[in-house]
Design a protein around this motif. Structure first.
Motif, PDB file in Angstrom:
ATOM      1  N   ILE A 132       8.215  -1.622  -2.148  1.00 35.48           N
ATOM      2  CA  ILE A 132       8.284  -2.884  -2.886  1.00 35.48           C
ATOM      3  C   ILE A 132       9.594  -3.627  -2.628  1.00 35.48           C
ATOM      4  CG2 ILE A 132       8.140  -3.943  -5.180  1.00 35.48           C
ATOM      5  CD1 ILE A 132       5.509  -2.604  -4.002  1.00 35.48           C
ATOM      6  N   GLU A 133      10.707  -2.917  -2.529  1.00 33.09           N
ATOM      7  CA  GLU A 133      11.985  -3.590  -2.277  1.00 33.09           C
ATOM      8  C   GLU A 133      11.959  -4.312  -0.930  1.00 33.09           C
ATOM      9  OE1 GLU A 133      16.733  -2.575  -1.819  1.00 33.09           O
ATOM     10  OE2 GLU A 133      15.470  -1.192  -2.960  1.00 33.09           O
ATOM     11  N   GLU A 134      11.447  -3.653   0.088  1.00 32.95           N
ATOM     12  CA  GLU A 134      11.355  -4.302   1.401  1.00 32.95           C
ATOM     13  C   GLU A 134      10.355  -5.458   1.363  1.00 32.95           C
ATOM     14  OE1 GLU A 134      10.063  -3.343   5.992  1.00 32.95           O
ATOM     15  OE2 GLU A 134      10.907  -1.696   4.824  1.00 32.95           O
ATOM     16  N   LEU A 135       9.255  -5.289   0.635  1.00 33.88           N
ATOM     17  CA  LEU A 135       8.283  -6.366   0.478  1.00 33.88           C
ATOM     18  C   LEU A 135       8.949  -7.578  -0.169  1.00 33.88           C
ATOM     19  CD1 LEU A 135       5.420  -7.559   0.515  1.00 33.88           C
ATOM     20  CD2 LEU A 135       4.968  -6.301  -1.599  1.00 33.88           C
ATOM     21  N   ASN A 136       9.719  -7.344  -1.217  1.00 31.68           N
ATOM     22  CA  ASN A 136      10.416  -8.446  -1.884  1.00 31.68           C
ATOM     23  C   ASN A 136      11.427  -9.107  -0.954  1.00 31.68           C
ATOM     24  OD1 ASN A 136       8.959  -8.009  -4.200  1.00 31.68           O
ATOM     25  ND2 ASN A 136      10.523  -6.737  -5.154  1.00 31.68           N
ATOM     26  N   ASP A 137      12.138  -8.324  -0.153  1.00 33.53           N
ATOM     27  CA  ASP A 137      13.087  -8.890   0.812  1.00 33.53           C
ATOM     28  C   ASP A 137      12.381  -9.807   1.797  1.00 33.53           C
ATOM     29  OD1 ASP A 137      15.172  -7.527  -0.390  1.00 33.53           O
ATOM     30  OD2 ASP A 137      15.258  -5.945   1.138  1.00 33.53           O
ATOM     31  N   LYS A 138      11.221  -9.384   2.263  1.00 32.32           N
ATOM     32  CA  LYS A 138      10.474 -10.205   3.215  1.00 32.32           C
ATOM     33  C   LYS A 138       9.974 -11.482   2.539  1.00 32.32           C
ATOM     34  CE  LYS A 138       9.245  -6.800   6.728  1.00 32.32           C
ATOM     35  NZ  LYS A 138      10.603  -6.382   6.839  1.00 32.32           N
ATOM     36  N   LYS A 139       9.508 -11.356   1.313  1.00 38.35           N
ATOM     37  CA  LYS A 139       9.067 -12.548   0.575  1.00 38.35           C
ATOM     38  C   LYS A 139      10.235 -13.501   0.362  1.00 38.35           C
ATOM     39  CE  LYS A 139       5.166 -10.565  -1.944  1.00 38.35           C
ATOM     40  NZ  LYS A 139       4.612 -10.283  -3.285  1.00 38.35           N
ATOM     41  N   ASP A 140      11.396 -12.962   0.006  1.00 38.40           N
ATOM     42  CA  ASP A 140      12.590 -13.784  -0.234  1.00 38.40           C
ATOM     43  C   ASP A 140      13.092 -14.482   1.028  1.00 38.40           C
ATOM     44  OD1 ASP A 140      12.795 -13.366  -2.944  1.00 38.40           O
ATOM     45  OD2 ASP A 140      14.315 -11.778  -2.772  1.00 38.40           O
ATOM     46  N   SER A 141      12.811 -13.909   2.184  1.00 43.60           N
ATOM     47  CA  SER A 141      13.368 -14.436   3.428  1.00 43.60           C
ATOM     48  C   SER A 141      12.804 -15.804   3.811  1.00 43.60           C
ATOM     49  CB  SER A 141      13.099 -13.464   4.583  1.00 43.60           C
ATOM     50  OG  SER A 141      11.731 -13.514   4.968  1.00 43.60           O
ATOM     51  N   ARG A 165       0.825  -1.220   0.000  1.00 44.35           N
ATOM     52  CA  ARG A 165       0.000   0.000   0.000  1.00 44.35           C
ATOM     53  C   ARG A 165       0.853   1.260   0.000  1.00 44.35           C
ATOM     54  NH1 ARG A 165      -5.480   1.346   1.869  1.00 44.35           N
ATOM     55  NH2 ARG A 165      -5.443   3.475   2.686  1.00 44.35           N
ATOM     56  N   LEU A 166       1.950   1.237   0.751  1.00 41.71           N
ATOM     57  CA  LEU A 166       2.795   2.428   0.874  1.00 41.71           C
ATOM     58  C   LEU A 166       3.923   2.468  -0.161  1.00 41.71           C
ATOM     59  CD1 LEU A 166       3.020   2.788   4.764  1.00 41.71           C
ATOM     60  CD2 LEU A 166       1.450   3.937   3.174  1.00 41.71           C
ATOM     61  N   GLY A 167       4.018   1.427  -1.000  1.00 44.16           N
ATOM     62  CA  GLY A 167       4.988   1.436  -2.083  1.00 44.16           C
ATOM     63  C   GLY A 167       6.399   1.027  -1.711  1.00 44.16           C
TER      64      GLY A 167
END
Length: 160
Positions: free
Chosen positions: A117-126, A113-115
Motif C-alpha cells: 500500500i505504501e508503494e501504491l500510494n507513492d505511485k498515486k502521489d507521483s 493485491r500483494l499489500g
C-alpha cells in the motif's frame, strides 16, 4: 528497486534491471500480440498481453467478438492473477506503449493485491500515471459501468 516498476515500451527496450534477473519478472502490454525480443531475456519470466487502451463501459462492450478482439477479458485476468501468484516474491516490471495507462492499471492492481500500500500510494502521489479505469475495474472485480464509474475513479485517486 520497487516491487512494481512501470515504464514505456521504449524505455523497457533499453532498461536493464539493477538486480539479478532471477528476482525480476516482466509484464508486456501491446495493442497486438507482442513479439519476444532480446529485452525479454533480461527477466526470469515474461507475460505478454495484447489489448487496446480504451475506456468503454463494460455493458457497452461487444464481448461476442472472437478471441483477439484486443479488449482485456476475464480470461486475461485469470492469466494475470496466476502470474502474480506464481511470482509474488519477485519484483515486477511492466510496460505498455507510453507507460501511463494500461501498465499502471495492472501495476496498481499488483500492489493492492500483494499489500504494498505504501508503494501504491507513492505511485498515486507521483501523478506520473493515469491508470486505465476499464482495465483496473475488471481486475478488481468492479467492471467499469455508468454505476461504478465514480466509485472506481475515487478508488484510483484515494490513498488506501
Amino acid at each position: 528497486m520497487d516491487k512494481v516498476t512501470i515504464m514505456s515500451r521504449k524505455k523497457f527496450l533499453e532498461w536493464i534491471p539493477p538486480i539479478s534477473k532471477e528476482q525480476v519478472v516482466a509484464i508486456r502490454i501491446g495493442d497486438r500480440p507482442p513479439v519476444k525480443d532480446t529485452a525479454s531475456k533480461r527477466y526470469l519470466d515474461t507475460l505478454s498481453l495484447a489489448f487496446y487502451d480504451e475506456w468503454t463501459f463494460a455493458d457497452e462492450i461487444d464481448r461476442s467478438t472472437p478471441e483477439g478482439s484486443n479488449r482485456l477479458t476475464e480470461k486475461d485476468k485469470v492469466i494475470i492473477d496466476e502470474f502474480i501468484d506464481q511470482y509474488a516474491n519477485k519484483n515486477f516490471v511492466l510496460h505498455c506503449e507510453q507507460g501511463i495507462s494500461r501498465s499502471s492499471a495492472i501495476g496498481y492492481y499488483i500492489l493492492k493485491r500483494l499489500g504494498y500500500i505504501e508503494e501504491l500510494n507513492d505511485k498515486k502521489d507521483s501523478s506520473l500515471f493515469f491508470p486505465n479505469i476499464e482495465v483496473y475495474g475488471l481486475l478488481i472485480g468492479k467492471p467499469y459501468t455508468k454505476d461504478t464509474a465514480t466509485e472506481l475513479m475515487n478508488e484510483l485517486k484515494s490513498l488506501e
